[in-house]
Design an enzyme around this catalytic site. Structure first.
Site, PDB file in Angstrom:
ATOM      1  CB  ALA A  89      -0.925  -0.117   1.303  1.00 51.54           C
ATOM      2  CB  SER A  90       0.533   4.622   1.764  1.00 47.86           C
ATOM      3  OG  SER A  90      -0.504   4.988   0.920  1.00 47.86           O
ATOM      4  CB  VAL A  91       5.132   0.895   2.884  1.00 52.36           C
ATOM      5  CG1 VAL A  91       6.399   0.661   3.095  1.00 52.36           C
ATOM      6  CG2 VAL A  91       4.527   1.062   4.263  1.00 52.36           C
ATOM      7  CE  LYS A  93       1.249   7.997  -1.098  1.00 57.82           C
ATOM      8  NZ  LYS A  93       0.461   6.918  -0.954  1.00 57.82           N
TER       9      LYS A  93
END
Length: 476
Positions: A89-91, A93
């Site tokens: 998921a947003s890790v 980024k």
């Protein structure tokens, strides 16, 4: 918590309490008593149905605790293990940000470049720089909301599809560049597209060539399971809970018009997949000089300031905290499609926490704060228990000073701050009216303020370390 060396009996009890048919253990309890305390912490959560995932904790690069709890595939009952792969998921980024850093180092772009230089579809959004996107100060509106209103949900959207929507609909900017900080998935979608257009490679290919392969991260890759399905060994399926069916389900069972499904073609803000072992390799590389130098490191792991000199507490794909007790911490969390992820790097003390889960349920917990407390030889905090009627009285809608509506939700005997459709933060009671956001650093507290009739009037949110002290009035 009792030390492992007190008696052999304690160790035996701990082993019995771990459900052998659903857990894989890899930790050095004989040499590091912190491991027993960590196992107790996570085993208790697992036994209560509040944790299903893998954990890795390291000090100075040495693994002191590594363990998996629960099931990777509910249909086959396949167990998680220390090599199981999860969606981050947003890790993700931080990897997108590193892709941009590499292109800057190669002289192929500049942090100060206007994004329209590479994305002409966004000519209506001039003066936003690549650096604005990296640290969430660009002011672009949320692409998920745009797609929800304007996209044909029978199809899976890609980055280019979203950029075309921006060009067609032309939604208004939220604010001028660097005027404010506002977490932006849109920004990282655009960064991934810039990587593709400048490098001439697909996003996943570029990250593989520049990051994953050099670091021997053999189980890390960009993967969109619905847009480009393929067979992956030892993969954890992500599960959410269906209230109507009263059971855990795959997000796909919600139908094609479920946002997780029709947005599966997007990369940059998510879609990197990995496991704890590979993420530790990534952590170690960030201390070295093969990928980056000290100048790069300072940019990546430093907060930036907005025009009014407010700190954003965000670097390049990392949240940045400075604490008295633990020193400087870089971290990031993620939540998407049944997955919950978290990585934390204690930069001054070289401690690493990696937590990957494949159940995103209202009962799911991420015990970041207590994991950190164990690492620093502090006592684990036990929350108090409040009557459900008290918790329910705090649930409702609140309006902030900036006219943003916030929701406090009561679910499964717990109170939450709702951040988005798929992400909420648990509020842990420490008194009748005061709650601490579970796992957040620096500590964030919510205190509910009652009127003379005992009714909830507003809440006050305080993050003392960052100088935050704000209220929100109850509206319903």
């Amino acid at each position: 918590m009792k030390n492992y060396f007190l008696t052999l009996l304690i160790g035996i009890i701990c082993l019995i309490s771990c459900k052998e048919n659903t857990e894989t253990t890899k930790f050095q309890s004989k040499t590091n008593p912190k491991a027993l305390k960590l196992d107790t912490l996570y085993s208790e959560l697992y036994d209560k149905g509040n944790f299903n995932g893998s954990v890795l904790v390291a000090e100075n690069g040495n693994v002191i605790f590594e363990k998996s709890y629960g099931i990777a595939d509910e249909q086959t009952n396949r167990k998680l293990n220390d090599s199981t792969i999860f969606e981050l998921a947003s890790v993700s980024k931080q990897f997108t940000a590193m892709g941009i850093v590499q292109l800057v180092k190669e002289g192929k772009l500049s942090y100060e470049d206007d994004i329209t230089k590479y994305i002409p579809e966004l000519n209506d959004y001039k003066e936003i720089t690549i650096k604005n996107l990296l640290n969430h100060t660009g002011g672009l509106p949320d692409y998920m909301e745009l797609a929800d209103k304007n996209w044909d949900k029978s199809k899976i959207a890609t980055n280019d599809d979203i950029l075309k929507l921006f060009n067609q609909v032309k939604p208004k900017k939220l604010f001028e560049p660097n005027e404010k900080w506002d977490y932006s998935n849109t920004g990282y979608l655009i960064l991934a597209t810039i990587i593709e257009r400048v490098s001439g490679q697909k996003f996943g290919q570029y990250l593989h060539e520049k990051i994953f392969k050099p670091l021997d991260m053999k189980n890390t890759f960009v993967y969109r399971r619905r847009f480009q399905p393929k067979e992956i060994q030892n993969y954890a399926n992500g599960y959410i809970y269906s209230d109507s069916l009263q059971k855990k389900i795959l997000p796909d069972e919600m139908g094609k018009d479920f946002y997780v499904v029709f947005l599966d073609g997007i990369v940059g803000d998510g879609m990197v997949n990995s496991n704890p072992k590979d993420l530790l390799k990534w952590d170690r590389a960030l201390y070295g000089n093969n990928l980056i130098n000290d100048q790069d490191r300072n940019l990546i792991f430093s907060s930036t300031m907005t025009k009014d000199s407010s700190q954003t507490d965000y670097g390049f794909g990392w949240m940045i905290d400075s604490t008295k007790t633990y020193g400087k911490i870089a971290s990031h969390s993620g939540g998407w499609a049944g997955y919950i992820s978290y990585i934390e790097r204690n930069l001054d003390n070289d401690k690493t926490i990696i937590i990957l889960q494949n159940n995103s349920l209202s009962s799911t917990e991420i015990p970041i704060k207590n994991t950190r407390r164990i690492l620093y030889n502090q006592e684990v905090e036990k929350p108090i228990k409040l009557d459900n009627e008290i918790l329910k009285s705090y649930a409702g809608k609140y309006l902030t000073d900036t006219q943003k509506e916030k929701e406090i939700a009561f679910e499964n005997d717990k109170l939450y701050v709702v951040m988005s459709a798929d992400y909420k933060m648990e509020l842990v009671p420490v008194s009748k009216t005061k709650f601490i956001v579970d796992g957040w650093s620096p500590e964030v507290s919510y205190t509910f303020i009652l009127n003379d009739n005992g009714k909830v009037e507003k809440y006050r949110v305080i993050q003392e370390a960052q100088g935050i002290n704000k209220t929100a009035n109850r509206i319903k």
